[in-house]
Each structure stands twice: as structure tokens, then as C-alpha cells.
Design a protein around this motif. Structure first.
Motif, PDB file in Angstrom:
ATOM      1  N   TRP A 281       5.462  48.864 -60.202  1.00  0.00           N
ATOM      2  CA  TRP A 281       6.399  49.842 -60.610  1.00  0.00           C
ATOM      3  C   TRP A 281       6.931  50.626 -59.135  1.00  0.00           C
ATOM      4  N   TRP A 282       6.334  50.788 -58.011  1.00  0.00           N
ATOM      5  CA  TRP A 282       6.662  51.453 -56.868  1.00  0.00           C
ATOM      6  C   TRP A 282       7.515  50.793 -55.860  1.00  0.00           C
ATOM      7  N   ARG A 283       7.927  49.368 -56.017  1.00  0.00           N
ATOM      8  CA  ARG A 283       8.380  48.590 -54.925  1.00  0.00           C
ATOM      9  C   ARG A 283      10.064  49.213 -54.765  1.00  0.00           C
ATOM     10  N   LYS A 284      10.790  49.769 -55.698  1.00  0.00           N
ATOM     11  CA  LYS A 284      11.832  50.119 -55.473  1.00  0.00           C
ATOM     12  C   LYS A 284      11.926  51.627 -54.860  1.00  0.00           C
ATOM     13  N   THR A 285      10.958  52.018 -54.708  1.00  0.00           N
ATOM     14  CA  THR A 285      10.786  53.325 -54.122  1.00  0.00           C
ATOM     15  C   THR A 285       9.993  53.408 -52.961  1.00  0.00           C
ATOM     16  N   TYR A 286       9.070  52.673 -52.542  1.00  0.00           N
ATOM     17  CA  TYR A 286       8.095  52.809 -51.355  1.00  0.00           C
ATOM     18  C   TYR A 286       8.044  51.458 -50.845  1.00  0.00           C
ATOM     19  N   SER A 287       7.761  51.287 -49.374  1.00  0.00           N
ATOM     20  CA  SER A 287       7.427  50.196 -48.647  1.00  0.00           C
ATOM     21  C   SER A 287       5.886  49.978 -48.878  1.00  0.00           C
ATOM     22  N   LYS A 288       5.445  48.707 -48.878  1.00  0.00           N
ATOM     23  CA  LYS A 288       4.313  48.547 -49.014  1.00  0.00           C
ATOM     24  C   LYS A 288       3.187  49.346 -48.292  1.00  0.00           C
ATOM     25  N   THR A 289       3.488  49.446 -46.927  1.00  0.00           N
ATOM     26  CA  THR A 289       2.642  50.258 -46.149  1.00  0.00           C
ATOM     27  C   THR A 289       2.274  51.750 -46.731  1.00  0.00           C
ATOM     28  N   THR A 290       3.820  52.273 -47.032  1.00  0.00           N
ATOM     29  CA  THR A 290       3.639  53.606 -47.553  1.00  0.00           C
ATOM     30  C   THR A 290       3.083  53.843 -48.863  1.00  0.00           C
ATOM     31  N   PHE A 291       3.106  52.766 -49.745  1.00  0.00           N
ATOM     32  CA  PHE A 291       2.520  52.905 -51.016  1.00  0.00           C
ATOM     33  C   PHE A 291       1.213  52.850 -50.856  1.00  0.00           C
ATOM     34  N   TYR A 292       0.566  51.859 -50.121  1.00  0.00           N
ATOM     35  CA  TYR A 292      -0.993  51.822 -49.988  1.00  0.00           C
ATOM     36  C   TYR A 292      -1.394  53.154 -49.059  1.00  0.00           C
ATOM     37  N   ARG A 293      -0.749  53.638 -48.280  1.00  0.00           N
ATOM     38  CA  ARG A 293      -1.155  54.656 -47.720  1.00  0.00           C
ATOM     39  C   ARG A 293      -1.386  56.012 -48.625  1.00  0.00           C
ATOM     40  N   LEU A 294      -0.265  56.224 -49.519  1.00  0.00           N
ATOM     41  CA  LEU A 294      -0.167  57.001 -50.565  1.00  0.00           C
ATOM     42  C   LEU A 294      -1.267  56.857 -51.735  1.00  0.00           C
ATOM     43  N   LYS A 295      -1.637  55.576 -51.890  1.00  0.00           N
ATOM     44  CA  LYS A 295      -2.513  55.345 -53.180  1.00  0.00           C
ATOM     45  C   LYS A 295      -3.935  55.609 -52.587  1.00  0.00           C
ATOM     46  N   LYS A 296      -4.282  55.180 -51.136  1.00  0.00           N
ATOM     47  CA  LYS A 296      -5.571  55.698 -50.867  1.00  0.00           C
ATOM     48  C   LYS A 296      -5.830  57.219 -50.704  1.00  0.00           C
ATOM     49  N   GLN A 297      -4.813  57.811 -50.399  1.00  0.00           N
ATOM     50  CA  GLN A 297      -4.872  59.348 -50.548  1.00  0.00           C
ATOM     51  C   GLN A 297      -4.917  59.949 -51.739  1.00  0.00           C
ATOM     52  N   SER A 298      -4.362  59.331 -52.623  1.00  0.00           N
ATOM     53  CA  SER A 298      -4.412  59.777 -53.998  1.00  0.00           C
ATOM     54  C   SER A 298      -5.783  59.568 -54.685  1.00  0.00           C
ATOM     55  N   MET A 299      -6.302  58.355 -54.319  1.00  0.00           N
ATOM     56  CA  MET A 299      -7.540  57.996 -54.769  1.00  0.00           C
ATOM     57  C   MET A 299      -8.859  58.873 -54.338  1.00  0.00           C
ATOM     58  N   LYS A 300      -8.606  59.197 -52.874  1.00  0.00           N
ATOM     59  CA  LYS A 300      -9.596  59.928 -52.500  1.00  0.00           C
ATOM     60  C   LYS A 300      -9.542  61.482 -52.733  1.00  0.00           C
ATOM     61  N   ASP A 301      -8.150  61.837 -53.256  1.00  0.00           N
ATOM     62  CA  ASP A 301      -8.159  63.268 -53.691  1.00  0.00           C
ATOM     63  C   ASP A 301      -8.429  63.202 -55.073  1.00  0.00           C
ATOM     64  N   PHE A 302      -8.235  62.250 -55.909  1.00  0.00           N
ATOM     65  CA  PHE A 302      -8.875  62.224 -57.383  1.00  0.00           C
ATOM     66  C   PHE A 302     -10.467  62.149 -57.398  1.00  0.00           C
ATOM     67  N   LEU A 303     -11.045  61.490 -56.559  1.00  0.00           N
ATOM     68  CA  LEU A 303     -12.340  61.234 -56.458  1.00  0.00           C
ATOM     69  C   LEU A 303     -13.182  62.556 -56.050  1.00  0.00           C
ATOM     70  N   GLU A 304     -12.573  63.243 -55.082  1.00  0.00           N
ATOM     71  CA  GLU A 304     -13.283  64.436 -54.550  1.00  0.00           C
ATOM     72  C   GLU A 304     -12.984  65.559 -55.676  1.00  0.00           C
ATOM     73  N   ALA A 305     -11.824  65.383 -56.514  1.00  0.00           N
ATOM     74  CA  ALA A 305     -11.564  66.371 -57.470  1.00  0.00           C
ATOM     75  C   ALA A 305     -12.608  66.300 -58.665  1.00  0.00           C
ATOM     76  N   PHE A 306     -12.892  64.788 -58.830  1.00  0.00           N
ATOM     77  CA  PHE A 306     -13.586  64.463 -60.061  1.00  0.00           C
ATOM     78  C   PHE A 306     -15.136  64.969 -59.763  1.00  0.00           C
ATOM     79  N   GLU A 307     -15.693  64.739 -58.549  1.00  0.00           N
ATOM     80  CA  GLU A 307     -16.858  65.097 -58.081  1.00  0.00           C
ATOM     81  C   GLU A 307     -17.253  66.851 -58.121  1.00  0.00           C
ATOM     82  N   ARG A 308     -16.028  67.403 -57.837  1.00  0.00           N
ATOM     83  CA  ARG A 308     -16.109  68.838 -58.064  1.00  0.00           C
ATOM     84  C   ARG A 308     -16.284  69.409 -59.418  1.00  0.00           C
ATOM     85  N   VAL A 309     -15.593  68.707 -60.309  1.00  0.00           N
ATOM     86  CA  VAL A 309     -15.693  69.052 -61.837  1.00  0.00           C
ATOM     87  C   VAL A 309     -17.069  68.872 -62.298  1.00  0.00           C
ATOM     88  N   LYS A 310     -17.764  69.851 -62.686  1.00  0.00           N
ATOM     89  CA  LYS A 310     -19.060  69.691 -63.590  1.00  0.00           C
ATOM     90  C   LYS A 310     -18.892  70.088 -65.138  1.00  0.00           C
TER      91      LYS A 310
END
Length: 104
Positions: free
Chosen positions: A75-104
Motif C-alpha cells: 500500500w505504501w509503494r506509491k507514497t514512499y521509497s522502500k528505504t523511507t518506508f522501512y525507516r518509518l515502519k521501524k520507528q512506528s513499531m518501536k513507538d507502538f511497543l513502547e506505548a503498549f508497555e506503558r499501558v497497564k
């Protein structure tokens, strides 16, 4: 997943998020049958939703499309280069996992 793991490799982050998404859908399926006696199931779903709500709109889009509703491969190919997408995806995953750990 603790904060040390959140800074891990792309594949570790992806695996952690895939596990959360898998459990989330199992919890939803379980609740579709009955909510009686399932407080932990309800809390888990709320925890996922709250962590998701902490993300910005781009991160939500990435997490949603990559892990929860995977109906649009590439879905992302028309908007982002592969490098940009994977950088954004990694940051998104980190942010989600950190938020998930903070929620109790």
C-alpha cells in the motif's frame, strides 16, 4: 517486551508486534462468543487500543496496514521509497511497543 528489546532489530520488533496483533484477534474472537468471565481479555484489547491511540496518524496508518488489517499489500509503494518506508515502519513499531508497555 521491555524497552531494551524495543530498540532491537527490525525483525525482533516485527515479531513482537505480530504476536500482539495475533493475540488481539484471538481476544476479539473469544469475546465474540461471550464477555462473561473474561476481564483479562477485555483489558488486553483495551491495552492494544490505547497504545494505538498514542501514535500519530502516520504511525497508526503503518501499524494498522502492516499488522492489523493487511488487505493492501504494498500500500505504501506509491507514497514512499522502500528505504523511507522501512525507516518509518521501524520507528512506528518501536513507538507502538513502547506505548503498549506503558499501558497497564
Amino acid at each position: 517486551m521491555n524497552n531494551a528489546q524495543n530498540s532491537g532489530s527490525f525483525n525482533e520488533l516485527k515479531s513482537g508486534l505480530e504476536s500482539i496483533a495475533d493475540k488481539y484477534f484471538k481476544c476479539l474472537k473469544s469475546l465474540s462468543k461471550s464477555t462473561v468471565g473474561k476481564p483479562n481479555t477485555i483489558l488486553y484489547i483495551k491495552r492494544v487500543k490505547e497504545a494505538y491511540s498514542k501514535l500519530d496518524s502516520l504511525e497508526q496508518k503503518i501499524i494498522n496496514n502492516e499488522f492489523f488489517f493487511q488487505d493492501y499489500p504494498d500500500w505504501w509503494r506509491k507514497t514512499y521509497s522502500k528505504t523511507t518506508f522501512y525507516r518509518l515502519k521501524k520507528q512506528s513499531m518501536k513507538d507502538f511497543l513502547e506505548a503498549f508497555e506503558r499501558v497497564k
